[in-house]
Design a protein around this motif. Structure first.
Motif, short mmCIF file in Angstrom:
data_model
loop_
_atom_site.label_atom_id
_atom_site.label_comp_id
_atom_site.label_asym_id
_atom_site.label_seq_id
_atom_site.Cartn_x
_atom_site.Cartn_y
_atom_site.Cartn_z
N LEU A 177 0.85 -1.20 0.00
CA LEU A 177 0.00 0.00 0.00
C LEU A 177 0.88 1.24 0.00
CD1 LEU A 177 -2.65 -1.07 2.70
CD2 LEU A 177 -2.91 -1.11 0.21
N ASP A 178 0.71 2.09 -1.02
CA ASP A 178 1.53 3.31 -1.11
C ASP A 178 1.01 4.41 -0.20
OD1 ASP A 178 3.10 2.13 -3.00
OD2 ASP A 178 2.05 3.04 -4.71
N LYS A 179 -0.32 4.53 -0.11
CA LYS A 179 -0.88 5.65 0.65
C LYS A 179 -2.24 5.28 1.23
CE LYS A 179 -0.36 10.30 1.30
NZ LYS A 179 0.84 11.11 1.46
N VAL A 180 -2.42 5.58 2.49
CA VAL A 180 -3.72 5.41 3.15
C VAL A 180 -4.11 6.76 3.75
CG1 VAL A 180 -4.96 4.29 5.05
CG2 VAL A 180 -3.37 2.96 3.65
N VAL A 181 -5.27 7.25 3.37
CA VAL A 181 -5.73 8.50 3.96
C VAL A 181 -7.08 8.28 4.63
CG1 VAL A 181 -4.48 9.93 2.29
CG2 VAL A 181 -6.88 9.39 1.87
N ILE A 182 -7.32 9.05 5.69
CA ILE A 182 -8.65 9.07 6.29
C ILE A 182 -9.26 10.40 5.91
CG2 ILE A 182 -9.97 8.99 8.44
CD1 ILE A 182 -7.88 7.09 9.54
N VAL A 183 -10.42 10.32 5.28
CA VAL A 183 -11.07 11.52 4.78
C VAL A 183 -12.06 12.01 5.82
CG1 VAL A 183 -12.41 12.53 2.91
CG2 VAL A 183 -10.81 10.67 2.44
N THR A 184 -11.83 13.22 6.30
CA THR A 184 -12.74 13.79 7.29
C THR A 184 -13.54 14.91 6.64
OG1 THR A 184 -10.97 15.22 8.09
CG2 THR A 184 -11.30 13.17 9.26
N PHE A 185 -14.72 15.09 7.15
CA PHE A 185 -15.71 15.92 6.49
C PHE A 185 -16.11 17.06 7.42
CE2 PHE A 185 -19.95 16.18 4.24
CZ PHE A 185 -19.43 16.38 2.98
N GLU A 186 -16.40 16.68 8.66
CA GLU A 186 -16.86 17.67 9.63
C GLU A 186 -15.71 18.10 10.53
OE1 GLU A 186 -20.31 16.39 11.81
OE2 GLU A 186 -20.98 15.27 10.06
N LYS A 187 -15.84 19.34 11.07
CA LYS A 187 -14.75 19.90 11.88
C LYS A 187 -14.39 19.01 13.07
CE LYS A 187 -13.26 24.04 14.37
NZ LYS A 187 -11.94 23.47 14.55
N LYS A 188 -15.38 18.41 13.72
CA LYS A 188 -15.08 17.58 14.89
C LYS A 188 -14.18 16.40 14.52
CE LYS A 188 -19.14 14.48 14.76
NZ LYS A 188 -18.54 13.20 14.40
N ASP A 189 -14.36 15.88 13.31
CA ASP A 189 -13.52 14.76 12.86
C ASP A 189 -12.15 15.26 12.43
OD1 ASP A 189 -15.62 12.95 13.24
OD2 ASP A 189 -16.42 13.36 11.24
N VAL A 190 -12.13 16.37 11.69
CA VAL A 190 -10.85 16.96 11.26
C VAL A 190 -9.96 17.15 12.48
CG1 VAL A 190 -9.77 18.98 10.18
CG2 VAL A 190 -11.98 18.15 9.32
N ASP A 191 -10.50 17.77 13.53
CA ASP A 191 -9.72 18.06 14.73
C ASP A 191 -9.27 16.78 15.44
OD1 ASP A 191 -10.14 20.67 14.13
OD2 ASP A 191 -11.64 21.05 15.68
N ALA A 192 -10.19 15.84 15.62
CA ALA A 192 -9.87 14.62 16.35
C ALA A 192 -8.80 13.79 15.63
CB ALA A 192 -11.12 13.78 16.56
N TYR A 193 -8.94 13.62 14.33
CA TYR A 193 -7.99 12.78 13.58
C TYR A 193 -6.65 13.49 13.44
CZ TYR A 193 -11.58 9.32 12.66
OH TYR A 193 -12.53 8.35 12.84
N ASN A 194 -6.66 14.81 13.26
CA ASN A 194 -5.40 15.54 13.18
C ASN A 194 -4.65 15.54 14.50
OD1 ASN A 194 -5.04 16.32 10.49
ND2 ASN A 194 -6.58 17.93 10.70
N GLU A 195 -5.39 15.53 15.62
CA GLU A 195 -4.75 15.46 16.93
C GLU A 195 -4.11 14.09 17.16
OE1 GLU A 195 -7.07 16.40 20.63
OE2 GLU A 195 -7.39 18.27 19.52
N ALA A 196 -4.79 13.06 16.70
CA ALA A 196 -4.30 11.70 16.96
C ALA A 196 -3.15 11.31 16.02
CB ALA A 196 -5.45 10.69 16.83
N LEU A 197 -3.13 11.89 14.82
CA LEU A 197 -2.15 11.46 13.81
C LEU A 197 -0.71 11.46 14.32
CD1 LEU A 197 -1.87 10.53 10.78
CD2 LEU A 197 -1.39 12.93 10.26
N PRO A 198 -0.21 12.57 14.92
CA PRO A 198 1.20 12.56 15.35
C PRO A 198 1.48 11.59 16.50
CG PRO A 198 0.13 14.64 15.93
CD PRO A 198 -0.84 13.89 15.10
N LEU A 199 0.43 11.14 17.19
CA LEU A 199 0.65 10.16 18.27
C LEU A 199 0.96 8.79 17.69
CD1 LEU A 199 -2.32 11.15 20.62
CD2 LEU A 199 0.06 11.95 20.69
#
Ligand code: ADP
Length: 204
Positions: A177-199
């Protein structure tokens, strides 16, 4: 299960457009990202739908995917006899710009048994990634499974999702797999997934 390769009529799958064809990278961190946008527009190998057990379409992202794909998608889904929670099935993509749709069924979040919900969410991600790898999909875009109508809190779903993705990408099946992305739509998801990503994918 495997399904035959797509008709040669579609352009080669790229993440965002021909100029940004992802170059295979050794770094795990370069191969996972959060993307804000409409999953139905992505020209990837496979998009992962937040489906329900019937696989007969529904609201939210499921409805958007079926509308954009056209009636052929529902016709194929009807032949699949549904899908258990925590699992996934793969179809062709019809009028969508991607090559395949993986229909994953995440849990309806249970406040009584959040551990069961987490096991089912993890398994929906892992099954989808295995299906993608087995079908030669190089780029995969996930919906934020279960975080809409199914009520899974985004702050709990994000680490569970990213942990499952990390584990799979580090394994033998993840190498293709070259690339896996999680597509977020709503702000609550954008914030939650972006916060967790660097962890889960800390800067190297
Ligand atoms: P579930 O029933 O699994 O909770 P939903 O479709 O209700 O699924 O929600 C899953 C996520 O998909 C939510 O975060 C929702 O905001 C998001 N979503 C809705 N429409 C789109 C779209 N067109 N592209 C990407 N994400 C979407």
């Amino acid at each position: 299960g495997k399904i035959p390769p797509a008709a040669a009529s579609k352009p080669p799958p790229t993440l965002l457009g021909p100029s940004t064809l992802p170059t295979p990278s050794k770094s795990l961190n370069d191969r996972v990202a959060i993307v804000r946008g409409d999953i139905t527009k992505l020209r990837v190998s496979a998009i992962v739908n937040a489906a329900n057990n019937s696989l007969r379409g529904g609201g939210g992202v499921d409805g958007a995917i079926h509308r954009a794909a056209g009636p052929g998608l529902l016709a194929e889904c009807r032949t699949l006899n549904g899908c258990p929670t925590g699992s996934a099935k793969i179809t062709r993509a019809y009028n969508l710009p991607c090559d395949r749709v993986i229909h994953a069924v995440g849990p309806i979040y249970s406040t009584h048994d959040p551990e069961k919900s987490e096991r089912e969410l993890t398994s929906a991600y892992t099954t989808s990634l295995k299906l993608a790898a087995d079908n030669g999909c190089k780029t995969v875009a996930f919906s934020a499974l279960s975080t809409g109508v199914y009520g899974y809190p985004s702050r709990a779903a994000a680490p569970a999702a990213l942990s499952a993705v990390r584990k799979f990408m580090k394994g033998e099946d993840g190498k293709n797999l070259d690339k896996v992305v999680i597509v977020t739509f709503e702000k609550k998801d954008v914030d939650a997934y972006n916060e967790a990503l660097p962890l889960f994918f800390p800067p190297e």
